[in-house]
Design an enzyme around this catalytic site. Structure first.
Site, PDB file in Angstrom:
ATOM      1  N   HIS A 142      49.347  19.701 -77.973  1.00  0.00           N
ATOM      2  CA  HIS A 142      48.323  19.101 -77.314  1.00  0.00           C
ATOM      3  C   HIS A 142      48.576  19.607 -76.041  1.00  0.00           C
ATOM      4  O   HIS A 142      47.613  20.206 -75.325  1.00  0.00           O
ATOM      5  CB  HIS A 142      48.295  17.502 -77.118  1.00  0.00           C
ATOM      6  CG  HIS A 142      47.522  16.995 -76.444  1.00  0.00           C
ATOM      7  ND1 HIS A 142      45.897  16.970 -76.660  1.00  0.00           N
ATOM      8  CD2 HIS A 142      47.534  16.077 -75.102  1.00  0.00           C
ATOM      9  CE1 HIS A 142      45.331  16.623 -75.613  1.00  0.00           C
ATOM     10  NE2 HIS A 142      46.325  15.960 -74.782  1.00  0.00           N
ATOM     11  N   GLN A 249      37.227  13.292 -66.007  1.00  0.00           N
ATOM     12  CA  GLN A 249      38.768  13.693 -65.987  1.00  0.00           C
ATOM     13  C   GLN A 249      38.711  15.020 -65.208  1.00  0.00           C
ATOM     14  O   GLN A 249      39.751  15.122 -64.195  1.00  0.00           O
ATOM     15  CB  GLN A 249      39.294  13.616 -67.327  1.00  0.00           C
ATOM     16  CG  GLN A 249      40.745  13.996 -67.276  1.00  0.00           C
ATOM     17  CD  GLN A 249      41.323  14.146 -68.786  1.00  0.00           C
ATOM     18  OE1 GLN A 249      40.572  13.808 -69.639  1.00  0.00           O
ATOM     19  NE2 GLN A 249      42.425  14.516 -69.020  1.00  0.00           N
ATOM     20  N   TYR A 253      40.986  14.628 -61.504  1.00  0.00           N
ATOM     21  CA  TYR A 253      42.729  14.511 -61.831  1.00  0.00           C
ATOM     22  C   TYR A 253      43.442  14.977 -60.963  1.00  0.00           C
ATOM     23  O   TYR A 253      44.481  14.738 -61.058  1.00  0.00           O
ATOM     24  CB  TYR A 253      42.522  14.859 -63.596  1.00  0.00           C
ATOM     25  CG  TYR A 253      42.859  16.311 -63.627  1.00  0.00           C
ATOM     26  CD1 TYR A 253      41.794  17.357 -63.457  1.00  0.00           C
ATOM     27  CD2 TYR A 253      44.278  16.831 -63.793  1.00  0.00           C
ATOM     28  CE1 TYR A 253      42.391  18.565 -63.766  1.00  0.00           C
ATOM     29  CE2 TYR A 253      44.665  18.089 -64.032  1.00  0.00           C
ATOM     30  CZ  TYR A 253      43.623  19.055 -63.903  1.00  0.00           C
ATOM     31  OH  TYR A 253      43.825  20.403 -64.174  1.00  0.00           O
TER      32      TYR A 253
END
Ligand code: MN
Length: 424
Positions: A142, A249, A253
């Site tokens: 991921h 996001q 972020y």
């Protein structure tokens, strides 16, 4: 520490359990349930039944030294606070009481009627009052996919990733139980690099396929939990959908990490499967290279073989399974996460929840988020009803399931199922 006797694969229950059930007598996960006549209390799942543990204790079947009223609670925290040894004793004892060979409860039908409920009569609730919620980022696949998409394919993993179980502090107030619908979040986005940010409903709503563990009491502030003792502080695990607003996001972020893109909701399955029940499913994790620093170094089998799947059900349509992953892909183990979390002297408390981070496998069929499955929206996935998905749409229901299988025993987690409603 006493032995786990509840896991015996030969054990059968006098309560009928379907072969494909997630909850055979070798599982016995804990949760909080209520019925039309009974308020919230501690329960244990067995097949299609729910055992009223408070009633079981009140009728005198449990004498492990736990205060009966600790089961008459709206959360599992007071029970979990008794620690690994005591909660293990209780699970061992419940396995004995419901063993096909044991008539002590089975033959007293008046007690059975008070203690055993059909699942359909029961409402499940949030099982744990989560104090602090921490989200890790422990799947190498991921982290590599995200790094490739948003930064640089040649340096997809940041330099710290192979040395530190990277994580951030999440939001516990918005953790909800399966069956609780959520609204699409709103927030700032910056779809056009050249123009100022805009405000509105998130357009790139995503799930994150994760699992989480919950803790017994941990360490005093200033102390640390050694990696080889971490497991003694972990009560059990549940499925965890860490909802994410990708457009929010992306804009927010830097430099401090996720904030409003994550804090609007996370959904969990209602049954906490004990770490004890998962012992037979331990497996090796991926090789760790470079070698972790001594405080993170482990021996033995520290990962768990748990098959995971995610389905999307469009409104009024049938479900399409969009990914099949496995918890064993995690690069950093739960024990390493907990040891790292506490190594600076941060005190871990009973009822803290720590999520794994999105669990992606090696290929598209095993990716743990739509961000990866649709590769930032460039490669939509086909639904059974002919529609396509890049991200999650209003009215979609996302369902996650998980289970382990070995020697004919299946230990399941049930499911976490959430409908997405339009932005308010
Ligand atoms: Mn996450």
């Amino acid at each position: 520490m006493i032995k786990i006797t509840a896991n015996n694969p030969d054990r059968k229950s006098w309560i009928e359990v379907n072969e494909e059930s997630d909850f055979p007598i070798q599982n016995l996960p804990f949760g909080i349930f209520s019925t039309a006549k009974k308020g919230k209390r501690v329960g244990v799942a067995l097949g299609d039944s729910v055992i009223d543990v408070y009633q079981l204790a009140k009728e005198g079947y449990l004498d492990e030294g736990i205060d009966v009223e600790a089961y008459n609670r709206t959360f599992l925290n007071d029970f979990m606070a008794y620690g690994k040894e005591m909660t293990r004793k209780v699970r061992n004892r419940i396995a004995d009481i419901f063993d096909a060979e044991n008539g002590e409860l089975r033959d007293i039908s008046a007690d059975v009627a008070k203690i055993v409920h059909e699942k359909v009569e029961c409402t499940m609730h949030l099982p744990v009052q989560v104090g602090d919620y921490t989200d890790f980022y422990s799947s190498k696949e991921h982290a590599t996919n995200v790094g490739t998409m948003f930064r640089d394919p040649d340096n997809a993993l940041l330099p710290n990733w192979l040395h530190i179980p990277v994580g951030y502090h999440g939001r516990s107030s918005s953790i909800v139980v399966s069956g609780t619908s959520i609204h699409r979040p709103k927030g700032q986005q910056k779809p056009d690099e050249e123009k100022p940010p805009v405000f509105g409903p998130c357009k790139l709503l995503d799930f994150e396929l994760e699992m989480a563990f919950v803790t017994h009491n941990g360490n005093a502030m200033g102390d640390q939990i050694p990696v080889d003792q971490s497991d003694n502080h972990i009560f059990g695990m549940c499925l965890f959908n860490d909802w994410s607003a990708r457009d929010i996001q992306k804009w927010e972020y830097v430099p401090l990490g996720p904030f409003l893109a994550k804090s609007f909701a996370s959904s969990i399955s209602p049954w906490i499967v004990t770490l004890d029940a998962l012992e037979p499913f331990r497996c090796d994790g991926p090789p760790q290279n470079p070698e972790p620093l001594p405080y993170l170094k482990q021996s033995g089998k520290n990962n768990f073989d748990i098959e995971l799947e995610v389905g999307i059900t469009p409104p009024g349509s049938e479900e399409t399974i969009v990914t099949n992953s496995n918890f064993k892909y995690m690069y950093w183990s739960m024990a390493q996460q907990l040891a790292h979390h506490s190594v600076n002297g941060c005190n871990i408390r009973c009822g803290d929840m720590m999520a794994s981070g999105t669990i992606s496998g090696p290929d598209r069929a095993s990716y743990g988020s739509m961000l990866e499955i649709s590769w930032k929206g460039t490669n939509p996935i086909e639904m059974k009803d002919g529609s396509q998905r890049k991200f999650i749409q209003d009215g979609d229901t996302v369902t996650m399931r998980g289970c382990s299988r070995v020697n004919g025993v299946k230990i399941g987690f049930g499911e976490v199922k959430t409908e997405v409603l339009p932005a308010k």
